[in-house]
Structure formats: C-alpha cells, structure tokens
Design a protein around this motif. Structure first.
Motif, PDB file in Angstrom:
ATOM      1  N   ARG A   1      50.144   4.398 107.865  1.00 45.46           N
ATOM      2  CA  ARG A   1      51.336   4.602 107.106  1.00 45.46           C
ATOM      3  C   ARG A   1      52.548   3.511 107.270  1.00 45.46           C
ATOM      4  NH1 ARG A   1      50.412   9.057 104.069  1.00 45.46           N
ATOM      5  NH2 ARG A   1      48.729  10.536 105.078  1.00 45.46           N
ATOM      6  N   LEU A   2      52.253   2.540 108.162  1.00 43.30           N
ATOM      7  CA  LEU A   2      53.131   1.627 108.524  1.00 43.30           C
ATOM      8  C   LEU A   2      52.729   0.324 108.368  1.00 43.30           C
ATOM      9  CD1 LEU A   2      54.224   3.464 111.779  1.00 43.30           C
ATOM     10  CD2 LEU A   2      55.509   3.263 109.721  1.00 43.30           C
ATOM     11  N   PRO A   3      52.319  -0.106 107.040  1.00 46.01           N
ATOM     12  CA  PRO A   3      51.461  -1.511 106.952  1.00 46.01           C
ATOM     13  C   PRO A   3      52.347  -2.758 106.979  1.00 46.01           C
ATOM     14  CG  PRO A   3      51.923  -0.375 104.793  1.00 46.01           C
ATOM     15  CD  PRO A   3      52.277   0.520 105.705  1.00 46.01           C
TER      16      PRO A   3
ATOM     17  N   VAL B   1      52.953  10.339 112.174  1.00 48.88           N
ATOM     18  CA  VAL B   1      53.711  10.243 111.201  1.00 48.88           C
ATOM     19  C   VAL B   1      52.962  10.603 109.797  1.00 48.88           C
ATOM     20  CG1 VAL B   1      54.461   8.325 109.603  1.00 48.88           C
ATOM     21  CG2 VAL B   1      54.720   8.056 112.018  1.00 48.88           C
ATOM     22  N   SER B   2      53.638  11.639 109.174  1.00 52.24           N
ATOM     23  CA  SER B   2      52.648  11.984 107.902  1.00 52.24           C
ATOM     24  C   SER B   2      53.301  11.268 106.592  1.00 52.24           C
ATOM     25  CB  SER B   2      53.006  13.481 107.733  1.00 52.24           C
ATOM     26  OG  SER B   2      54.433  13.619 107.446  1.00 52.24           O
ATOM     27  N   ALA B   3      52.952  11.541 105.276  1.00 58.41           N
ATOM     28  CA  ALA B   3      53.343  10.956 104.037  1.00 58.41           C
ATOM     29  C   ALA B   3      54.597  11.346 103.994  1.00 58.41           C
ATOM     30  CB  ALA B   3      52.315  11.541 102.888  1.00 58.41           C
ATOM     31  N   THR B   4      55.170  12.677 104.121  1.00 57.86           N
ATOM     32  CA  THR B   4      56.702  13.082 103.992  1.00 57.86           C
ATOM     33  C   THR B   4      57.561  12.747 105.031  1.00 57.86           C
ATOM     34  OG1 THR B   4      56.108  15.168 104.745  1.00 57.86           O
ATOM     35  CG2 THR B   4      55.857  14.371 102.318  1.00 57.86           C
ATOM     36  N   SER B   5      56.983  12.010 106.046  1.00 57.87           N
ATOM     37  CA  SER B   5      57.763  12.057 107.423  1.00 57.87           C
ATOM     38  C   SER B   5      59.132  10.754 107.361  1.00 57.87           C
ATOM     39  CB  SER B   5      57.055  11.353 108.775  1.00 57.87           C
ATOM     40  OG  SER B   5      57.909  11.102 109.771  1.00 57.87           O
ATOM     41  N   SER B   6      60.239  11.545 107.833  1.00 60.92           N
ATOM     42  CA  SER B   6      61.387  10.547 107.702  1.00 60.92           C
ATOM     43  C   SER B   6      61.192   9.558 108.858  1.00 60.92           C
ATOM     44  CB  SER B   6      62.754  11.323 107.931  1.00 60.92           C
ATOM     45  OG  SER B   6      62.692  11.945 109.034  1.00 60.92           O
ATOM     46  N   GLN B   7      60.188   9.449 109.651  1.00 59.61           N
ATOM     47  CA  GLN B   7      60.198   8.287 110.511  1.00 59.61           C
ATOM     48  C   GLN B   7      59.572   7.176 109.643  1.00 59.61           C
ATOM     49  OE1 GLN B   7      57.658   9.233 114.400  1.00 59.61           O
ATOM     50  NE2 GLN B   7      57.232  11.119 113.137  1.00 59.61           N
ATOM     51  N   LEU B   8      58.969   7.213 108.460  1.00 56.85           N
ATOM     52  CA  LEU B   8      58.865   6.261 107.353  1.00 56.85           C
ATOM     53  C   LEU B   8      59.896   5.364 107.207  1.00 56.85           C
ATOM     54  CD1 LEU B   8      55.871   7.947 105.396  1.00 56.85           C
ATOM     55  CD2 LEU B   8      55.723   6.104 106.877  1.00 56.85           C
ATOM     56  N   THR B   9      60.952   6.263 106.834  1.00 57.07           N
ATOM     57  CA  THR B   9      62.108   5.817 106.402  1.00 57.07           C
ATOM     58  C   THR B   9      62.910   4.894 107.465  1.00 57.07           C
ATOM     59  OG1 THR B   9      62.512   7.796 104.845  1.00 57.07           O
ATOM     60  CG2 THR B   9      64.423   6.238 105.247  1.00 57.07           C
ATOM     61  N   LEU B  10      62.866   5.380 108.652  1.00 57.21           N
ATOM     62  CA  LEU B  10      63.364   4.709 109.938  1.00 57.21           C
ATOM     63  C   LEU B  10      62.826   3.430 109.987  1.00 57.21           C
ATOM     64  CD1 LEU B  10      64.902   4.669 112.408  1.00 57.21           C
ATOM     65  CD2 LEU B  10      62.984   5.596 113.716  1.00 57.21           C
TER      66      LEU B  10
ATOM     67  N   GLY C   1      42.489  -1.561 125.397  1.00 56.84           N
ATOM     68  CA  GLY C   1      41.793  -0.343 124.928  1.00 56.84           C
ATOM     69  C   GLY C   1      41.284  -0.695 123.518  1.00 56.84           C
ATOM     70  N   ARG C   2      40.395  -0.046 123.189  1.00 57.21           N
ATOM     71  CA  ARG C   2      39.659  -0.003 121.894  1.00 57.21           C
ATOM     72  C   ARG C   2      39.871   1.418 120.902  1.00 57.21           C
ATOM     73  NH1 ARG C   2      40.221  -4.492 123.160  1.00 57.21           N
ATOM     74  NH2 ARG C   2      39.007  -6.143 123.484  1.00 57.21           N
ATOM     75  N   LEU C   3      39.800   1.398 119.875  1.00 57.73           N
ATOM     76  CA  LEU C   3      40.178   2.821 119.294  1.00 57.73           C
ATOM     77  C   LEU C   3      38.701   3.457 119.408  1.00 57.73           C
ATOM     78  CD1 LEU C   3      41.372   1.825 115.802  1.00 57.73           C
ATOM     79  CD2 LEU C   3      42.702   3.505 117.408  1.00 57.73           C
ATOM     80  N   PRO C   4      39.117   4.827 120.050  1.00 54.31           N
ATOM     81  CA  PRO C   4      37.758   5.648 120.157  1.00 54.31           C
ATOM     82  C   PRO C   4      37.626   6.555 118.919  1.00 54.31           C
ATOM     83  CG  PRO C   4      39.684   6.551 121.322  1.00 54.31           C
ATOM     84  CD  PRO C   4      40.274   5.205 120.675  1.00 54.31           C
ATOM     85  N   VAL C   5      38.602   6.433 117.600  1.00 51.47           N
ATOM     86  CA  VAL C   5      38.589   7.076 116.674  1.00 51.47           C
ATOM     87  C   VAL C   5      38.796   6.029 115.455  1.00 51.47           C
ATOM     88  CG1 VAL C   5      39.165   9.409 117.366  1.00 51.47           C
ATOM     89  CG2 VAL C   5      40.984   7.535 116.699  1.00 51.47           C
ATOM     90  N   PRO C   6      38.064   6.200 114.363  1.00 59.22           N
ATOM     91  CA  PRO C   6      38.467   5.249 113.139  1.00 59.22           C
ATOM     92  C   PRO C   6      40.047   5.815 112.757  1.00 59.22           C
ATOM     93  CG  PRO C   6      36.879   7.190 112.401  1.00 59.22           C
ATOM     94  CD  PRO C   6      37.240   7.295 113.815  1.00 59.22           C
ATOM     95  N   VAL C   7      40.515   4.858 112.065  1.00 53.72           N
ATOM     96  CA  VAL C   7      41.810   4.923 111.201  1.00 53.72           C
ATOM     97  C   VAL C   7      41.424   4.791 109.728  1.00 53.72           C
ATOM     98  CG1 VAL C   7      44.317   4.284 110.873  1.00 53.72           C
ATOM     99  CG2 VAL C   7      43.324   4.293 113.251  1.00 53.72           C
ATOM    100  N   GLN C   8      41.786   5.810 109.095  1.00 51.43           N
ATOM    101  CA  GLN C   8      41.632   5.542 107.400  1.00 51.43           C
ATOM    102  C   GLN C   8      42.734   5.300 106.821  1.00 51.43           C
ATOM    103  OE1 GLN C   8      40.506   8.923 108.975  1.00 51.43           O
ATOM    104  NE2 GLN C   8      38.202   8.948 108.675  1.00 51.43           N
ATOM    105  N   ARG C   9      42.634   4.640 105.880  1.00 51.98           N
ATOM    106  CA  ARG C   9      43.630   4.189 104.930  1.00 51.98           C
ATOM    107  C   ARG C   9      44.429   5.440 104.483  1.00 51.98           C
ATOM    108  NH1 ARG C   9      42.458  -0.580 100.508  1.00 51.98           N
ATOM    109  NH2 ARG C   9      44.088   0.752  99.750  1.00 51.98           N
ATOM    110  N   ALA C  10      45.504   5.444 104.422  1.00 51.84           N
ATOM    111  CA  ALA C  10      46.632   6.577 103.956  1.00 51.84           C
ATOM    112  C   ALA C  10      46.233   7.061 102.556  1.00 51.84           C
ATOM    113  CB  ALA C  10      47.824   6.322 104.430  1.00 51.84           C
ATOM    114  N   ASP C  11      45.992   5.679 101.662  1.00 51.73           N
ATOM    115  CA  ASP C  11      45.888   6.008 100.192  1.00 51.73           C
ATOM    116  C   ASP C  11      44.713   6.254  99.835  1.00 51.73           C
ATOM    117  OD1 ASP C  11      45.204   3.524 100.862  1.00 51.73           O
ATOM    118  OD2 ASP C  11      46.100   2.593  99.391  1.00 51.73           O
ATOM    119  N   ASP C  12      43.657   5.907 100.639  1.00 51.28           N
ATOM    120  CA  ASP C  12      42.163   6.342 100.409  1.00 51.28           C
ATOM    121  C   ASP C  12      41.587   6.517 101.568  1.00 51.28           C
ATOM    122  OD1 ASP C  12      39.611   6.441  99.327  1.00 51.28           O
ATOM    123  OD2 ASP C  12      39.352   4.336  98.639  1.00 51.28           O
ATOM    124  N   PRO C  13      41.449   7.917 102.216  1.00 48.90           N
ATOM    125  CA  PRO C  13      40.910   8.370 103.587  1.00 48.90           C
ATOM    126  C   PRO C  13      39.265   8.039 103.664  1.00 48.90           C
ATOM    127  CG  PRO C  13      42.177  10.035 102.695  1.00 48.90           C
ATOM    128  CD  PRO C  13      41.984   9.160 101.374  1.00 48.90           C
TER     129      PRO C  13
END
Length: 605
Positions: free
Chosen positions: A547-549, A514-523, A580-592
C-alpha cells in the motif's frame, strides 16, 4: 517465609520426598523385573492418587502473584475473585493442579530471580501434597511479539523474522538460548513453536508468529526449534493444531472456520505438525477453530474426537501430551458452556486443560463426568500417565528446583545477547531500495526524523518503536529525533510530523499493519510530498509495502522488539547488509491475485 531461592541441599531434601513416592515399589505386587520401569513406577503413583488428585493433574491454571505464598494484596484479591483461593500454594493444595502458566499481567514475571523463587515455591507446594507431584510450569515465550518474560532475559527474533533468515541453525540456536534461560528460572514448558502456516495476509492472530507461508520451509524450522528447546531440557508445544494459518478471525474473540479441503489441509497445514512429531515434540496444542473437512459436526478442533483422536493420534501417530489452547478464549466457549467444554475436550482425546475461566466449575464438571460414567476413570488415568511421563522425562521427579546461581550464569548473559543480535542481523528484509537510497550515510544524511506507530509494547521493548529506532540510529552516528504518531495518526499528528521533517536529511517511518483506510497512508503520503527521502520499516506484518508504492526504500523488521529494531537500524546505517528473504508473499493491494513480491524476495547492497 518468603519464596526466596534457598540452597540446593535444602531443596533436594524436599525433592527426595517426591522421588521416594515414585520409586517406592511394593514387592508383593510388582515383579522385580519391572521395578526399574519408569512407566510402572508412574502407574503405581497414579494408583495411590484420589480421583480429585487425578483430575487435578489434567489442569494447567493461571494464578496471580509474584510469590507462591505471599503475593501482593491486589493479587490475593484477584485470586479470590477468579479462582476462590488466595495464593498459588492454596491453588495447588485445593485443586491439585498439574501445571501453572505464567503471565506478565498476572505479575508472575517481574524479574529472573523472582521468577525462579516463584517456581521453587510452586514446586514446594506440589511436593507438600498428600501425593507429592512436581508441577509443569509453562509460559508463552514465542519471542518476537509474544513474550511473557522480559529483560534482562534475552529477547530473540520471532518466528517470521527467523523464517526470513531461512536458517535452521539460527532457529535451533535461538531456541536453545531461550530454553536454557527458561529452565534456569524454573519454567519447564514453553508453548512454542507456532506450527501454523500463515497463508492469509488478513490473519489477525497468527501473522508474524508463524515462520511463513511455505509449508515445507515452516516444517523444517519447526523441527529445528523443537530440537533447540528440547536440547535445553524444555518441553515444547507445537500449536495450533490442526492449523490456524488461514483465517480472518481471531479465536480469542470468535470461532474461526478453516475452509481447506482434506487435500489442502494435508498439503498446507499438516507438514509442520508431522515434522514436530518426527522431531520428538513433547506436547501439541489444539486450536479453537472449525475445520469442516476434518469434522463435519463443526465442533471446535479442541472438542473434536475426529480431529484430536482420529487425525492427530491415529492418522499422525502422535501419543504424547495434547493440551488445549486457553479455555478462556471465546472460540471454544461459543457452542458449549464452561461446564461442558473440559468434559468434551477430554472425550475428544485431550490430556491437559489450559486456563479455564472458572476452575471450580471445570474441575467439578470433570469429577461429575467421571462419577456418572460419562468419562471412565481409566480414560483419566491415560492422560495423567502422559502428563506424569512428561514430568519424568524433564527430570522433575529427581529435582524440580533452580538456584540463584542457575539464574546468574544463564539468563541474559553477554554471550546470549550477542547471539540474539547476530541472529537478528540475518532477518531484516530489504524490500525496496530505489536509486540506492540505502544505506544512509551518517555524514551525508546526518539529521534524521523517526516517526510512526507505537503499538502496545511486548516484553523486550524499552519504549515506543520510534524512540528505540532513533536511539539505535543515534548510537550509529546519526542525529536522530523521534516523534510518535501512533498506529492511527491524527491530522494534527501528521501536520506535526511534516513540520518536524523540514530540514531533515531523511525520515524513517515505522508502519504497523497498514490497511486501505489507515491514516498511516496519509502520513506517509504527506511526508513523501514534502520532498524528504522516506524509508519505511514494517514493524509487524511485512505486507505494508503493498500500500506504499511511492516510498524509495522499505524494510520488513517483523516485530517492534528492541532486538529486531536495532537490527533494522544497522541495516539502514549500512553496518550490516540486509540478508533476510520474505517467508510470505506480498500481494498487490489492488489485485490480491497478483504477487508483488514473492517468497524469497529480498534485496541487498
């Protein structure tokens, strides 16, 4: 005569020809004390090769068709158009290639018995040459989103999912199973593990193919996977050296630049490759990337003497086979022509040249470079010796063939399939679970709707992710219906999903990058506004939740293959607890710069 799987006795008769070619010792020239040395026997084999045969051993080539001698007419036409030969057998006879790579799109991997027959046909063609030499038969069977051999072979979780399990034992077992099945089908080299450290969430080409963003953790899992594959008798290829994990460009289509300093490369990128070397890795694949800190010329690493020879061979002490990534990729073709690329790769220190766009051009360019003195014949022989030594290590000179019995007793067995499900159960990561929405109860939240993305299916899928999830949930006691809205849902598709959600007890949404402009956000927003509880399942990169808070529950499955989607369904249904545990960090979409969920985050219940 069709490339059927014939009896082992008949196959061993042909094998004896190759064995004799390697073991015959001219007593007048070789001391008795050296007669049993494999390297000396291989050197004598090389001494009997023509220059054309030596150069051929350096190439690993694609070829169309399910059979080495009788492919379908469409595949004959494709071979003639791209390679100038009709069949795999003609390819080997004409160019003396040292290896062949299998692709599903080249119709090499229809089913396990066909694959085994094709492998045997290729080996018979190799042993029918003037200088009989078996072939390395390779493929990209990383599992997860990259798999060339599909069902009924066992499909296992991919690297990042395994990274979420944090279990070297699971990684080793998965590789042992995958390696045993490949070996049973006559595939003796797998281009895995991915040793890249994925520190860039925007990476378009690596992502979930990496074990994660922690170089120490990735190094340990790379070593475990090397051990698992090689315990099954499979050659491995750690990739993509010197590290493709921090890029926003895809080297299939562009030439990425990695801006790490030498210190950053040493800390972030090098550890998994060092671990692979210490684990006895049999080959390492180069990347078509520019790393100015390692080579200021800005040549792609594949063509860089400072990187391949200076860093990999001299600094890291690696003396095994080095293979290029595919030479059809734009990343290696932007700076030099297709006639120069293979020559420069060999001068850089590479041994195997993978899948050039035009084999005739590449093969003749290397021949011309040797004849002109640009590359010495001794240099070619160094690489040929490494390639032949790998074949010797794999036992290909003794017996390169497989049988129907090998396939039937190994590929897709109940034990392997059950192990794949057990391993997958330890990978699904629960990121959010507000108000204890999960697990769903099939008596309380009986009627479910599954909507969302339907990316192109890799091997290991039986249909769109929505359908696979709905089927799995139904088998677990729910009444689940599927509605595929795609990776870019339209307004009409979103309206249909909201309408279908009415009266449902919960909606499961499969999200895909999901990106900032993805219509998946609208869905997702429209479904949340409907008031129906929403559970999202990230079916590729786990960053979607940033992006899905508003969602009440969110999972990361790391792939949309059946084995990982079924595991996610079991977590949703409460049949297994999320581990499972995240093997990568997930950064904030508005402040990476801010981390929303750190490495190691994962809820349970």
């Amino acid at each position: 005569m069709h490339d059927r799987i014939i009896s082992r006795r008949a196959l061993l008769t042909a094998t004896a020809v190759a064995a004799a070619a390697v073991t015959a010792v001219p007593s007048a020239t070789v001391p008795a004390s050296a007669a049993s040395s494999p390297r000396d026997r291989l050197r004598r084999l090389i001494s009997r090769m023509s220059l054309e045969e030596k150069v051929g051993q350096l190439f690993v080539m694609r070829v169309y068709g399910h059979s080495a001698t009788e492919p379908d007419q469409a595949d004959i036409d494709a071979n003639l158009a791209e390679i100038g030969v009709r069949t795999a057998a003609e390819l080997i006879a004409t160019y003396h290639v040292g290896g062949i790579i299998y692709f599903a799109w080249a119709h090499n991997t229809r089913d396990p018995h066909q694959i085994a027959a094709l492998s045997n046909g290729i080996q018979r063609a190799g042993l029918a040459q003037d200088t009989p030499v078996p072939l390395l038969i390779s493929t990209d069977q990383e599992h997860g989103i990259v798999a060339r051999v599909g069902k009924p072979a066992t499909l296992l979780p991919g690297a990042m999912a395994l990274g979420a399990s944090r279990s070297p034992a699971d990684v080793r077992e998965a590789a042992r199973i995958a390696g045993a099945e490949l070996a049973a089908m006559g595939i003796n080299q797998n281009y895995a593990p991915d040793a890249d450290v994925n520190v860039n969430p925007a990476n378009p080409v690596i992502g979930v193919r990496s074990f994660g963003a922690d170089p120490v953790a990735v190094a340990g899992l790379v070593a475990a996977q090397v051990g698992g594959y090689q315990s099954a008798g499979i050659a491995t290829a750690a990739k993509h050296f010197p590290g493709h994990g921090d890029t926003k460009d895809d080297s299939h289509y562009a030439l990425p630049t990695i801006h790490h300093t030498t210190e950053q490369w040493t800390e972030l990128d090098a550890p998994p490759f060092k671990a692979a070397i210490e684990a006895g890795i049999t080959s390492i694949m180069t990347a078509h990337i520019v790393v100015p800190a390692l080579d200021p010329s800005e040549d792609p690493a594949t063509l860089s003497y400072p990187i391949v020879t200076g860093v990999l061979r001299e600094r890291l002490g690696y003396d095994g086979v080095v293979i290029t990534d595919a030479l059809t990729m734009e990343g290696v073709r932007q700076k030099y022509g297709d006639d120069r690329v293979p020559v420069l790769a060999l001068k850089a220190g590479v041994d195997q040249l993978l899948d050039p766009p035009d084999l005739r051009v590449a093969w003749n360019a290397v021949l011309a470079a040797v004849r002109s003195g640009e590359i010495s014949e001794r240099r070619v022989e160094q690489s040929v010796l490494r390639v032949l030594a790998l074949k010797e290590r794999l036992g290909l000179f003794r017996d390169p063939y497989v049988t129907r019995r090998d396939v039937d007793r190994t590929v897709g067995t109940r034990a392997h399939l059950a192990a794949a499900d057990r391993i997958a159960d330890r990978t699904t990561t629960l990121l959010v679970n507000k108000d204890g929405l999960l697990p769903l109860n099939h008596r309380r939240e009986r009627n479910l709707l599954v909507v969302g993305a339907d990316p192109a299916s890799p091997s290991g899928t039986t249909g769109p992710p929505t359908g696979v999830l709905a089927t799995a949930l139904t088998e677990l006691g729910f009444s689940a219906t599927a509605l595929s809205t795609g990776t870019a849902p339209t307004a009409a598709g979103i309206d249909a999903a909201v309408a279908a959600a009415r009266g449902k007890d919960a909606v499961v949404v499969a999200t895909y990058n999901v990106s900032a402009t993805s219509s998946q956000l609208t869905l997702v927003g429209a479904l949340l506004a409907s008031g129906v509880p929403v559970v999202t399942v990230a079916i590729r990169n786990p960053y979607d939740i940033a992006r899905l808070p508003g969602v009440r529950a969110s999972l990361a499955a790391y792939s949309w293959t059946d084995v990982e989607l079924r595991a996610a369904a079991r977590v949703i249904a409460g049949r297994v607890r999320p581990r499972g545990r995240l093997p990568v960090p997930v950064q904030r979409a508005d402040d990476p710069a801010q981390v929303l969920y750190p490495i190691g985050h994962g809820l349970t219940y």
